[in-house]
Design a protein around this motif. Structure first.
Motif, PDB file in Angstrom:
ATOM      1  N   ALA A 240       0.787  -1.215   0.000  1.00  0.00           N
ATOM      2  CA  ALA A 240       0.000   0.000   0.000  1.00  0.00           C
ATOM      3  C   ALA A 240       0.832   1.284   0.000  1.00  0.00           C
ATOM      4  O   ALA A 240       0.565   2.196  -0.784  1.00  0.00           O
ATOM      5  CB  ALA A 240      -0.943  -0.026   1.203  1.00  0.00           C
ATOM      6  N   LYS A 241       1.824   1.341   0.871  1.00  0.00           N
ATOM      7  CA  LYS A 241       2.413   2.656   1.136  1.00  0.00           C
ATOM      8  C   LYS A 241       3.909   2.744   0.899  1.00  0.00           C
ATOM      9  O   LYS A 241       4.653   1.852   1.279  1.00  0.00           O
ATOM     10  CB  LYS A 241       2.193   2.998   2.611  1.00  0.00           C
ATOM     11  N   VAL A 242       4.351   3.849   0.325  1.00  0.00           N
ATOM     12  CA  VAL A 242       5.780   4.142   0.228  1.00  0.00           C
ATOM     13  C   VAL A 242       6.329   4.363   1.636  1.00  0.00           C
ATOM     14  O   VAL A 242       7.412   3.905   1.974  1.00  0.00           O
ATOM     15  CB  VAL A 242       6.021   5.462  -0.561  1.00  0.00           C
ATOM     16  N   SER A 243       5.544   5.067   2.457  1.00  0.00           N
ATOM     17  CA  SER A 243       6.050   5.509   3.765  1.00  0.00           C
ATOM     18  C   SER A 243       6.444   4.352   4.667  1.00  0.00           C
ATOM     19  O   SER A 243       7.292   4.501   5.530  1.00  0.00           O
ATOM     20  CB  SER A 243       5.021   6.389   4.470  1.00  0.00           C
TER      21      SER A 243
ATOM     22  N   SER B  53       3.272   2.558  -6.033  1.00  0.00           N
ATOM     23  CA  SER B  53       3.823   3.039  -7.307  1.00  0.00           C
ATOM     24  C   SER B  53       3.151   4.344  -7.770  1.00  0.00           C
ATOM     25  O   SER B  53       3.721   5.090  -8.553  1.00  0.00           O
ATOM     26  CB  SER B  53       3.688   1.963  -8.387  1.00  0.00           C
ATOM     27  N   TYR B  54       1.928   4.613  -7.269  1.00  0.00           N
ATOM     28  CA  TYR B  54       1.229   5.828  -7.728  1.00  0.00           C
ATOM     29  C   TYR B  54       1.891   7.102  -7.209  1.00  0.00           C
ATOM     30  O   TYR B  54       1.795   8.156  -7.838  1.00  0.00           O
ATOM     31  CB  TYR B  54      -0.263   5.762  -7.363  1.00  0.00           C
ATOM     32  N   THR B  55       2.557   6.999  -6.076  1.00  0.00           N
ATOM     33  CA  THR B  55       3.301   8.157  -5.568  1.00  0.00           C
ATOM     34  C   THR B  55       4.478   8.452  -6.494  1.00  0.00           C
ATOM     35  O   THR B  55       4.779   9.615  -6.786  1.00  0.00           O
ATOM     36  CB  THR B  55       3.759   7.888  -4.109  1.00  0.00           C
ATOM     37  N   PHE B  56       5.122   7.397  -6.991  1.00  0.00           N
ATOM     38  CA  PHE B  56       6.220   7.586  -7.958  1.00  0.00           C
ATOM     39  C   PHE B  56       5.672   8.189  -9.253  1.00  0.00           C
ATOM     40  O   PHE B  56       6.294   9.057  -9.867  1.00  0.00           O
ATOM     41  CB  PHE B  56       6.917   6.247  -8.251  1.00  0.00           C
ATOM     42  N   SER B  57       4.496   7.708  -9.664  1.00  0.00           N
ATOM     43  CA  SER B  57       3.886   8.175 -10.899  1.00  0.00           C
ATOM     44  C   SER B  57       3.530   9.664 -10.797  1.00  0.00           C
ATOM     45  O   SER B  57       3.863  10.472 -11.670  1.00  0.00           O
ATOM     46  CB  SER B  57       2.644   7.320 -11.156  1.00  0.00           C
ATOM     47  N   LYS B  58       2.898  10.021  -9.687  1.00  0.00           N
ATOM     48  CA  LYS B  58       2.514  11.425  -9.452  1.00  0.00           C
ATOM     49  C   LYS B  58       3.762  12.325  -9.406  1.00  0.00           C
ATOM     50  O   LYS B  58       3.788  13.421  -9.973  1.00  0.00           O
ATOM     51  CB  LYS B  58       1.753  11.502  -8.123  1.00  0.00           C
ATOM     52  N   ALA B  59       4.806  11.810  -8.725  1.00  0.00           N
ATOM     53  CA  ALA B  59       6.042  12.588  -8.584  1.00  0.00           C
ATOM     54  C   ALA B  59       6.644  12.924  -9.951  1.00  0.00           C
ATOM     55  O   ALA B  59       7.264  13.967 -10.131  1.00  0.00           O
ATOM     56  CB  ALA B  59       7.055  11.810  -7.745  1.00  0.00           C
ATOM     57  N   GLN B  60       6.409  12.047 -10.914  1.00  0.00           N
ATOM     58  CA  GLN B  60       6.968  12.264 -12.254  1.00  0.00           C
ATOM     59  C   GLN B  60       5.999  13.024 -13.165  1.00  0.00           C
ATOM     60  O   GLN B  60       6.178  13.054 -14.380  1.00  0.00           O
ATOM     61  CB  GLN B  60       7.327  10.918 -12.887  1.00  0.00           C
TER      62      GLN B  60
ATOM     63  N   LEU C 237      -2.185   7.452  -2.738  1.00  0.00           N
ATOM     64  CA  LEU C 237      -1.143   8.451  -3.013  1.00  0.00           C
ATOM     65  C   LEU C 237      -0.663   9.046  -1.698  1.00  0.00           C
ATOM     66  O   LEU C 237      -1.470   9.346  -0.819  1.00  0.00           O
ATOM     67  CB  LEU C 237      -1.731   9.568  -3.893  1.00  0.00           C
ATOM     68  N   GLU C 238       0.645   9.193  -1.585  1.00  0.00           N
ATOM     69  CA  GLU C 238       1.193   9.907  -0.441  1.00  0.00           C
ATOM     70  C   GLU C 238       1.952  11.121  -0.980  1.00  0.00           C
ATOM     71  O   GLU C 238       3.142  11.042  -1.276  1.00  0.00           O
ATOM     72  CB  GLU C 238       2.115   8.981   0.355  1.00  0.00           C
TER      73      GLU C 238
ATOM     74  N   ASP D  51      -2.517   3.710 -19.625  1.00  0.00           N
ATOM     75  CA  ASP D  51      -1.075   3.890 -19.400  1.00  0.00           C
ATOM     76  C   ASP D  51      -0.847   4.451 -18.001  1.00  0.00           C
ATOM     77  O   ASP D  51      -1.682   5.211 -17.491  1.00  0.00           O
ATOM     78  CB  ASP D  51      -0.487   4.869 -20.429  1.00  0.00           C
ATOM     79  N   ALA D  52       0.288   4.104 -17.423  1.00  0.00           N
ATOM     80  CA  ALA D  52       0.621   4.641 -16.107  1.00  0.00           C
ATOM     81  C   ALA D  52       0.686   6.161 -16.183  1.00  0.00           C
ATOM     82  O   ALA D  52       1.102   6.725 -17.203  1.00  0.00           O
ATOM     83  CB  ALA D  52       1.964   4.082 -15.658  1.00  0.00           C
ATOM     84  N   GLY D  53       0.206   6.812 -15.135  1.00  0.00           N
ATOM     85  CA  GLY D  53       0.255   8.285 -15.096  1.00  0.00           C
ATOM     86  C   GLY D  53      -0.853   8.938 -15.891  1.00  0.00           C
ATOM     87  O   GLY D  53      -0.862  10.146 -16.082  1.00  0.00           O
ATOM     88  N   LYS D  54      -1.812   8.120 -16.356  1.00  0.00           N
ATOM     89  CA  LYS D  54      -2.935   8.714 -17.125  1.00  0.00           C
ATOM     90  C   LYS D  54      -4.266   8.235 -16.561  1.00  0.00           C
ATOM     91  O   LYS D  54      -5.152   7.790 -17.296  1.00  0.00           O
ATOM     92  CB  LYS D  54      -2.799   8.337 -18.595  1.00  0.00           C
ATOM     93  N   ILE D  55      -4.392   8.284 -15.261  1.00  0.00           N
ATOM     94  CA  ILE D  55      -5.620   7.805 -14.627  1.00  0.00           C
ATOM     95  C   ILE D  55      -6.594   8.980 -14.496  1.00  0.00           C
ATOM     96  O   ILE D  55      -6.279  10.002 -13.891  1.00  0.00           O
ATOM     97  CB  ILE D  55      -5.315   7.195 -13.238  1.00  0.00           C
ATOM     98  N   PRO D  56      -7.801   8.846 -15.096  1.00  0.00           N
ATOM     99  CA  PRO D  56      -8.750   9.968 -15.050  1.00  0.00           C
ATOM    100  C   PRO D  56      -9.357  10.159 -13.654  1.00  0.00           C
ATOM    101  O   PRO D  56      -9.352   9.236 -12.841  1.00  0.00           O
ATOM    102  CB  PRO D  56      -9.839   9.566 -16.053  1.00  0.00           C
ATOM    103  N   ASP D  57      -9.895  11.345 -13.407  1.00  0.00           N
ATOM    104  CA  ASP D  57     -10.607  11.616 -12.156  1.00  0.00           C
ATOM    105  C   ASP D  57     -11.717  10.594 -11.965  1.00  0.00           C
ATOM    106  O   ASP D  57     -12.348  10.172 -12.943  1.00  0.00           O
ATOM    107  CB  ASP D  57     -11.255  13.016 -12.204  1.00  0.00           C
ATOM    108  N   GLY D  58     -11.961  10.225 -10.729  1.00  0.00           N
ATOM    109  CA  GLY D  58     -13.060   9.301 -10.436  1.00  0.00           C
ATOM    110  C   GLY D  58     -12.655   7.837 -10.572  1.00  0.00           C
ATOM    111  O   GLY D  58     -13.456   6.944 -10.289  1.00  0.00           O
ATOM    112  N   TRP D  59     -11.441   7.580 -11.028  1.00  0.00           N
ATOM    113  CA  TRP D  59     -10.971   6.200 -11.171  1.00  0.00           C
ATOM    114  C   TRP D  59      -9.735   5.983 -10.288  1.00  0.00           C
ATOM    115  O   TRP D  59      -9.015   6.921  -9.978  1.00  0.00           O
ATOM    116  CB  TRP D  59     -10.577   5.906 -12.622  1.00  0.00           C
ATOM    117  N   GLU D  60      -9.516   4.722  -9.914  1.00  0.00           N
ATOM    118  CA  GLU D  60      -8.317   4.434  -9.110  1.00  0.00           C
ATOM    119  C   GLU D  60      -7.609   3.195  -9.646  1.00  0.00           C
ATOM    120  O   GLU D  60      -8.251   2.259 -10.133  1.00  0.00           O
ATOM    121  CB  GLU D  60      -8.685   4.222  -7.635  1.00  0.00           C
ATOM    122  N   GLY D  61      -6.288   3.225  -9.536  1.00  0.00           N
ATOM    123  CA  GLY D  61      -5.500   2.082  -9.991  1.00  0.00           C
ATOM    124  C   GLY D  61      -5.491   1.012  -8.918  1.00  0.00           C
ATOM    125  O   GLY D  61      -5.141   1.282  -7.769  1.00  0.00           O
TER     126      GLY D  61
END
Ligand SMILES: Nc1ncnc2c1ncn2[C@@H]1O[C@H](COP(=O)(O)OP(=O)(O)OP(=O)(O)O)[C@@H](O)[C@H]1O
Ligand SMILES: O=C(O)[C@H](O)COP(=O)(O)O
Length: 397
Positions: free
Chosen positions: A200-203, A226-233, A242-243, A286-296
């Protein structure tokens, strides 16, 4: 390499031996729902019995915080151990753990007998590592064996304090096996060495990521973290785990991987859902292209191939943390693909405990792995490169 004295270096004929196990097993209505940790403790117990020792077992269970809570009694463990060993394991019911009942049970032991003490955490001193309880425990026996790898990251009376008052402190077979596999993997791995992290968490894995980036050839990161890494990029992650506070850390780790020439693999696609449910509508993006209202909730098919390919030629693989919300079958595909890839490689495959072990076993790949650790927190701290107090306390060879 850690070189600890083990049960193979001693013969305990006629002696009283206190054995610290990790019998912290899941219980539901007084029934043990997973006895993996009991089965893992059998080789040491059998060895000491066959030596002709008087074997006194102890463990914690849950967190009773110094209260003798009946639902956390070790009584069901004595019953199950007796079945597994085909020999009576006498339960020393005693609210004080080393009180009159326990002493009486130990006094009448014959060579080869087994007694199990009550939950060590019934005593408030246990988790504070206070001398009073350590001395009580030590007074029962002449030799101490620590086989509780799952507890090795704790410095408590029954695994660390007690060793101050015992002349002989050795490790059991389970502890030895865990040290050998995890220690060898991290400190002297056959290369290529690949680590796979998920969950679940990077932290909760900061130090693991940092330490592994100094050791591995390839680091794979999947799962919620991995979503924290994706957001960071610069990616968009919708409602995914997401953290935000750890985006800078993620960028630092991406740089550290580059500096250390470690190949860092992150998901390239992801299975998204419109609800955190097995009935949700799903799509692959694709990674980093998740629309609002959806979750990976899982890695996508291209990522499954990428990760499987990365472990193909590995010689050592360490895995901790699922690739998605694997408890729901719809989102267990990525975790299963990685499990299958590990089952298919010739590499030494080592699974950190906790949820990862549960995932591998529930998917039916348990017997295909070289080693599944019985430690959750303890295996993580090993991967962080920390010295575990429970291991450090045993005599060196
Ligand atoms: N993409 C995701 N979205 C939501 N939850 C996820 C996702 N990926 C993984 N998880 C959840 O993460 C949890 C496991 O995370 P955790 O960090 O505890 O893993 P672990 O390190 O294997 O566990 P332990 O610390 O017990 O060893 C699982 O319950 C799983 O459903
Ligand atoms: O299950 C575990 O991880 C160990 O038995 C340690 O238990 P604890 O987290 O309650 O100390």
């Amino acid at each position: 390499m850690l070189n600890k004295k083990s049960v193979d270096d001693i013969n305990v004929k006629g002696q009283k031996v206190l054995v610290r196990c990790d019998f912290n097993v899941p219980l539901e209505n007084g029934k043990i729902t997973d006895d993996t940790r009991l089965v893992a403790a059998l080789p040491t117990i059998k060895k000491l019995v066959s030596d002709g020792g008087k074997v006194i077992l102890c463990s914690h269970l849950g967190k009773p915080k110094g209260q003798p809570l009946p639902e956390m009694s070790l009584a069901p463990v004595a019953v199950r151990l007796s079945e597994l060993l085909g020999q009576t394991v006498r339960f020393a019911a005693d609210r004080g753990v080393v009180g009159p009942n326990a002493k009486a049970a130990v006094d009448i032991m014959n060579d080869g007998d087994i007694v199990l003490l009550e939950n060590t955490r019934y005593r408030a001193e246990e988790t504070k590592n206070e001398d009073t309880f350590s001395k009580d425990l030590a007074s029962l026996a002449e030799v101490f064996v620590d086989d509780a790898f799952g507890t090795a990251h704790r410095a408590h009376c029954s695994n660390v304090g007690v060793t101050k008052y015992m002349k002989t402190n050795v490790v059991g077979y389970l502890m030895q096996k865990e040290i050998d596999f995890l220690g060898n993997a991290v400190n002297d791995p056959k290369r290529p060495f690949v680590a796979i992290l998920g969950g679940a968490k990077v932290s909760s894995k900061l130090s693991v990521i940092e330490n592994l980036l100094d050791k591995v050839d390839v680091l794979i990161i999947g799962g919620g973290m991995s979503y924290t890494f994706s957001k960071a990029q610069g990616g968009t992650v919708g409602n995914s785990l997401l953290e935000e506070d750890y985006c800078d850390y993620a960028l630092k780790m991406i740089k550290k991987a580059k500096d250390n020439k470690v190949k860092l693999l992150l998901p390239v696609d992801t299975v998204i859902a419109d609800d955190f449910s097995n009935d949700a509508n799903t799509e692959v993006v694709d990674a980093g292209k998740i629309p609002d209202g959806w979750e990976g909730l899982d890695i996508g098919p291209k990522t499954c191939d990428l990760f499987a390919d990365a472990v193909k030629d590995a010689q050592t693989v360490v895995w901790n943390g699922p690739m998605g919300a694997f408890e729901m079958s719809k989102f267990a595909v990525g975790t299963e693909a990685v499990a299958k890839a590990l089952a298919d490689t010739d590499a030494v495959t080592i699974i950190g405990g906790g949820d990862s072990a549960a995932a591998i076993n529930s998917l039916g790949y348990g017997d295909k792995m070289t080693h599944i650790s019985t430690g959750g927190g303890a295996s993580m701290e090993f991967l962080e490169g920390k010295e575990l107090p429970g291991v450090a306390a045993a005599d060196n060879k």
